[in-house]
Design an enzyme around this catalytic site. Structure first.
Site, PDB file in Angstrom:
ATOM      1  CG  MET A  85       4.989  -1.056  -0.088  1.00  0.00           C
ATOM      2  SD  MET A  85       3.365  -1.657   0.399  1.00  0.00           S
ATOM      3  CE  MET A  85       2.415  -1.129  -1.018  1.00  0.00           C
ATOM      4  CG  MET A 144       0.077   7.930  -3.002  1.00  0.00           C
ATOM      5  SD  MET A 144       0.345   6.479  -4.001  1.00  0.00           S
ATOM      6  CE  MET A 144      -0.607   5.257  -3.091  1.00  0.00           C
ATOM      7  CG  ASP A 166       2.823  -0.610  -5.470  1.00  0.00           C
ATOM      8  OD1 ASP A 166       1.765  -1.121  -5.859  1.00  0.00           O
ATOM      9  OD2 ASP A 166       3.107   0.599  -5.639  1.00  0.00           O
ATOM     10  CG  HIS A 211       2.623   0.920 -10.089  1.00  0.00           C
ATOM     11  ND1 HIS A 211       3.086   2.201 -10.252  1.00  0.00           N
ATOM     12  CD2 HIS A 211       2.313   0.798  -8.776  1.00  0.00           C
ATOM     13  CE1 HIS A 211       3.034   2.835  -9.086  1.00  0.00           C
ATOM     14  NE2 HIS A 211       2.560   2.010  -8.174  1.00  0.00           N
ATOM     15  CG  ASP A 244      -0.420   3.999  -6.920  1.00  0.00           C
ATOM     16  OD1 ASP A 244       0.756   3.954  -6.552  1.00  0.00           O
ATOM     17  OD2 ASP A 244      -1.159   2.996  -6.966  1.00  0.00           O
ATOM     18  CG  MET A 257       4.931   3.628  -1.376  1.00  0.00           C
ATOM     19  SD  MET A 257       3.487   2.586  -1.605  1.00  0.00           S
ATOM     20  CE  MET A 257       4.129   1.500  -2.883  1.00  0.00           C
ATOM     21  CB  SER A 301      -0.111  -2.188  -8.686  1.00  0.00           C
ATOM     22  OG  SER A 301       0.467  -2.697  -7.499  1.00  0.00           O
ATOM     23  CG  HIS A 355       4.831   3.894  -5.756  1.00  0.00           C
ATOM     24  ND1 HIS A 355       3.512   3.649  -5.427  1.00  0.00           N
ATOM     25  CD2 HIS A 355       5.216   4.958  -5.012  1.00  0.00           C
ATOM     26  CE1 HIS A 355       3.119   4.539  -4.520  1.00  0.00           C
ATOM     27  NE2 HIS A 355       4.129   5.344  -4.261  1.00  0.00           N
TER      28      HIS A 355
HETATM   29  C1  DX5 Z   1      -0.689   1.166  -2.581  1.00  0.00           C
HETATM   30  C2  DX5 Z   1       0.073   1.008  -3.879  1.00  0.00           C
HETATM   31  C3  DX5 Z   1      -0.859   0.929  -5.045  1.00  0.00           C
HETATM   32  C4  DX5 Z   1      -1.776  -0.277  -4.955  1.00  0.00           C
HETATM   33  C5  DX5 Z   1      -2.922  -0.131  -5.904  1.00  0.00           C
HETATM   34  O1  DX5 Z   1       0.194   1.547  -1.575  1.00  0.00           O
HETATM   35  O2  DX5 Z   1       0.939   2.093  -4.095  1.00  0.00           O
HETATM   36  O3  DX5 Z   1      -0.103   0.847  -6.258  1.00  0.00           O
HETATM   37  O4  DX5 Z   1      -1.068  -1.447  -5.265  1.00  0.00           O
HETATM   38  O5  DX5 Z   1      -3.779  -1.201  -5.645  1.00  0.00           O
HETATM   39  P1  DX5 Z   1      -5.346  -1.085  -5.946  1.00  0.00           P
HETATM   40  O6  DX5 Z   1      -5.433  -0.780  -7.413  1.00  0.00           O
HETATM   41  O7  DX5 Z   1      -5.853  -2.450  -5.580  1.00  0.00           O
HETATM   42  O8  DX5 Z   1      -5.876   0.017  -5.090  1.00  0.00           O
HETATM   43 ZN    ZN Z   2       1.927   2.198  -6.160  1.00  0.00          ZN
END
Ligand code: DX5
Ligand code: ZN
Length: 229
Positions: free
Chosen positions: A41, A141, A39, A37, A177, A72, A12, A70
């Site tokens: 947000m 998650m 993320d 990946h 994840d 969010m 990620s 992903h």
């Molecule tokens: C959290 C993200 C994950 C996160 C994982 O909201 O969706 O993808 O980046 O990070 P680690 O592997 O550090 O938990």
């Molecule tokens: Zn993620």
């Protein structure tokens, strides 16, 4: 993405150098990443803001494997086209982000992109039941979304097993994840997962100048699984 049960590592970029995403993507792919990946947000669905479709578009030319986006964000439907045009290969949206998750999955598939449905730790497996025939991936998650480097939530292991049973022999990937490292990876693979998202455990200690550290971190996760199989 070929549907096969081989274990895939999806670093990620939330844990990458935000000033150098392109080179970071090249580095992790050269060091063995199977997917990247991303993320996204919005500071509304989750308490953190990262970036949007424009950043994904800018990163896309540096990704030669699979761009696993992903989302969010909430609402989600009105943004889908932007992420498709940015070049996403997979788009995952959260069941909790919309009252119309069935329509969201139809819409992602309608764009010809792989559809993923994501569940927060507090969301029951039953919420998947009516969309399983519309998805290519279930993203479980194992942290509360918003930040990297959080602790793995062990109660989700039972949930992964239930999802595995629910999926049966459908060609659906189970992606995990949050909090994935050499210790937790075998647990989730044994429960039925095959795509492992890992941010802090891959990027820790490395850089585009020292990419071999990324490779070591990825190999650590990969071998931790093969040893336990
Ligand atoms: C959290 C993200 C994950 C996160 C994982 O909201 O969706 O993808 O980046 O990070 P680690 O592997 O550090 O938990
Ligand atoms: Zn993620």
């Amino acid at each position: 993405m070929k549907f096969d049960k081989s274990i895939k590592i999806a670093p990620s970029i939330l844990s990458a150098d935000f000033s150098n995403f392109g080179e970071e993507c090249l580095a992790i792919e050269n060091q063995g990443a199977d997917l990247v990946h991303i993320d996204v947000m919005d500071g509304h669905f989750v308490p953190n803001i990262t970036f949007g479709a424009e950043t994904c578009k800018a990163i896309r030319p540096f990704i030669n494997t699979i761009m696993d986006v992903h989302l969010m964000i909430a609402p989600v439907d009105s943004h889908l086209q932007n992420f498709v045009e940015a070049g996403a290969d997979i788009i995952s949206a959260h069941v909790e982000a919309t009252p119309h998750i069935h329509r969201t999955m139809q819409a992602i598939r309608g764009f010809g992109v792989k559809a993923g449905v994501a569940l927060n730790p507090g969301t029951p497996v039953e919420s998947l039941e009516n969309v399983l025939d519309l998805v290519d991936l279930v993203c479980v998650m194992t942290v509360n979304p918003g930040f990297g480097g959080q602790k793995f939530i062990y109660s989700q292991i039972e949930k992964i097993k239930k999802i595995k049973d629910l999926i049966g022999d459908r060609p659906i990937h189970i992606e995990i994840d949050g909090g994935i490292n050499a210790e937790t990876a075998p647990l989730v693979v044994n429960a039925g997962a095959n795509i492992l998202v890992a941010g802090s455990s891959v990027f820790r200690g490395g850089s585009v100048e020292k990419p071999e550290i990324y490779g070591k971190n990825i190999d650590l996760i990969r071998t931790s699984v093969s040893k336990k199989m």
